[in-house]
Design an enzyme around this catalytic site. Structure first.
Site, PDB file in Angstrom:
ATOM      1  N   HIS A   1      58.544  36.014  35.760  1.00 58.53           N
ATOM      2  CA  HIS A   1      58.839  37.443  35.892  1.00 58.53           C
ATOM      3  C   HIS A   1      59.027  37.836  37.351  1.00 58.53           C
ATOM      4  CE1 HIS A   1      54.733  38.833  37.092  1.00 58.53           C
ATOM      5  NE2 HIS A   1      54.279  37.923  36.248  1.00 58.53           N
TER       6      HIS A   1
ATOM      7  N   GLU B   1      56.988  42.543  33.615  1.00 59.55           N
ATOM      8  CA  GLU B   1      55.910  41.908  32.862  1.00 59.55           C
ATOM      9  C   GLU B   1      54.577  42.585  33.123  1.00 59.55           C
ATOM     10  OE1 GLU B   1      52.498  39.174  32.250  1.00 59.55           O
ATOM     11  OE2 GLU B   1      53.219  40.029  34.131  1.00 59.55           O
TER      12      GLU B   1
ATOM     13  N   HIS C   1      46.747  39.504  41.446  1.00 62.24           N
ATOM     14  CA  HIS C   1      46.811  40.970  41.528  1.00 62.24           C
ATOM     15  C   HIS C   1      46.116  41.535  42.765  1.00 62.24           C
ATOM     16  CE1 HIS C   1      47.276  41.231  36.823  1.00 62.24           C
ATOM     17  NE2 HIS C   1      48.295  40.617  37.420  1.00 62.24           N
TER      18      HIS C   1
ATOM     19  N   ASP D   1      52.111  35.212  41.697  1.00 60.76           N
ATOM     20  CA  ASP D   1      52.315  36.004  40.478  1.00 60.76           C
ATOM     21  C   ASP D   1      53.417  37.026  40.700  1.00 60.76           C
ATOM     22  OD1 ASP D   1      51.939  37.100  37.965  1.00 60.76           O
ATOM     23  OD2 ASP D   1      50.214  38.311  38.563  1.00 60.76           O
TER      24      ASP D   1
END
Length: 459
Positions: free
Chosen positions: A281, A327, A426, A293
């Site tokens: 993503h 996502e 995150h 990520d």
């Protein structure tokens, strides 16, 4: 009997030749990726010239442009955008929090907390929220203490279980406090929620991530705090201190906007209308560069296509690389991709996702029949020289999940080593400098090897 023996010997000979061919082809892929790989440089450009890429932001559009340009440079047969509506949540500035308590001498002490508003959280308003803090360790305790919650700020203090060898198990177990904790607390009248970040790291970086409100309940602000701050707050409350917290953030939802999946294809030579998807993503949270990520998953997937082109491999089926939109806080891209495939009656043989970081490869998990899993497990010896030893059930990733549900497509998730993943997940330290070039390349070559084997032998 002689015919049977002859047939058996011929079969062994055929399998031996096939294994040698496969081993040689995978070695070609390895040589190409490890010697001439572009994944690391592609990731550097994505992270350092664009950075965080939250859905609906101006950075999202810059990332889409980067994706189109990069896929063309890597030799894709065609590149195209697939439109989808995406949410537009904005943080609105710096998130603030502090706690107030009395020192041992009785004097009030104010201590600032390092916090991030959870994704999709609503803001506190300009004045912020100030209220007493009540510590809750789990939902059972929340229900038992429901009469203590009204007008309070609930602090969910539910740490990772350190006994799990795989941190992802702890994340899956504790993630419910981020996703549904705010609404569960709002049911009993809480005015805001603070959570212990979903990590077991030893720093104090807060970790954001998406929350999901129950539309039948009040929507209250929610933030995540770093672990050192969480430990300190926990100690104060356990010692009997009365603690008041102040929260202020400006998060809000704006009107949905248009985003895109960035797609490209390497057309199949025998079955061009049958698709094998590989992707990651493109969006990320706004607080860092989204390197692990999921910039890593995007450049992994692009490198699969580049390596095939570089060694002259012509796939039987059409290989489609997809850089999925949204996502992190909506899954709109993966859903649109699957719905469009169903609407167009496309045949999707297999879909592989990389969304677990760019660390050293360990294996793959598969969402397919047991018979199919047993088939791919026969290929494990080919992967052992490259660090992959685990082929297990357990499904694919979030973005290929809709393909599995709507089209019954066999899916898979690339599984790198996970011990350090939730240190950066995150959080502000998910940056390019925390990705290791060799580990990133090893992931790409194992993904390319799996795509090659499924393209050649099917499922």
């Amino acid at each position: 009997m002689q015919r049977f023996v002859l047939f058996f010997l011929l079969l062994i000979c055929f399998e031996s030749v096939a294994q040698h061919e496969d081993s040689s082809l995978i070695r070609q892929l390895a040589d190409e990726i490890l010697s001439n790989g572009k994944a690391y440089e592609n990731l550097r450009v994505l992270c350092k010239t664009i950075g965080g890429r939250l859905a609906g932001s101006s950075q999202m559009y810059k990332a889409e442009d980067w994706g189109v340009k990069t896929l063309k440079l890597m030799g894709a047969d065609n590149v195209f955008l697939q439109e989808c509506k995406v949410p537009r949540w904005v943080r609105g500035g710096k998130d603030e929090a502090s706690i107030i308590y009395n020192s041992t001498s009785g004097k009030p002490v104010t201590s600032n907390l390092d916090v991030l508003a959870l994704g999709n959280s609503l803001g506190t308003g300009l004045k912020g929220i100030k209220a007493a803090v009540v510590m809750i360790n789990n939902f059972d305790e929340l229900d038992k203490r429901k009469d203590d919650i009204k007008g309070k700020i609930v602090f969910y203090n539910n740490p990772f279980n350190p006994r799990y060898v795989l941190p992802g198990q702890a994340y899956g177990e504790r993630g419910i406090y981020r996703r549904s904790g705010p609404s569960r607390a709002a049911r009993y009248g809480a005015v805001a929620v603070m959570i212990r970040s979903l990590t077991q790291s030893v720093d104090n970086n807060p970790h954001t991530g998406s929350t999901a409100y129950d539309s039948s309940l009040p929507q209250i602000p929610c933030v995540a705090m770093g672990l050192r701050d969480a430990d300190n707050l926990s100690r104060l409350l356990l010692s009997g201190q009365k603690v008041t917290a102040y929260l202020k953030n400006k998060a809000q939802f704006l009107t949905d906007t248009v985003g895109h999946n960035v797609n490209c294809e390497l057309r199949g030579s025998q079955f061009p209308e049958e698709y094998i998807t590989v992707g990651g993503h493109l969006d990320s949270w706004d607080v860092a560069e989204g390197a692990h990520d999921d910039g890593a998953g995007c450049v992994h997937s692009i490198e699969v296509l580049r390596a095939f082109k570089a060694i002259g491999y012509k796939p039987k089926h059409t290989i489609r690389v997809v850089l999925f939109a949204n996502e992190e806080n909506g899954l709109r891209g993966g859903t649109e991709y699957a719905e469009a495939a169903k609407k167009n009656n496309e045949k999707h043989l297999f879909a592989l996702e990389s969304d677990n970081g760019g660390f050293a490869p360990r294996g793959f998990s598969f969402g397919m029949s047991q018979e199919q899993i047993e088939k791919v497990r026969q290929w494990q010896p080919l992967f052992l020289p490259y660090g992959v030893y685990e082929f297990v059930g357990g499904g694919g990733g979030a973005d290929v999940g809709p393909l599995s549900r709507l089209l019954k497509t066999a899916v898979s998730s690339f599984k790198p080593d996970s011990q350090r993943y939730f240190d950066v997940h995150h959080a502000r330290n998910d940056v390019f400098e925390n990705v290791h070039k060799r580990e990133l390349e090893m992931g790409a070559l194992n993904m390319a090897a799996l795509i090659y084997m499924i393209d050649k032998y099917g499922l």
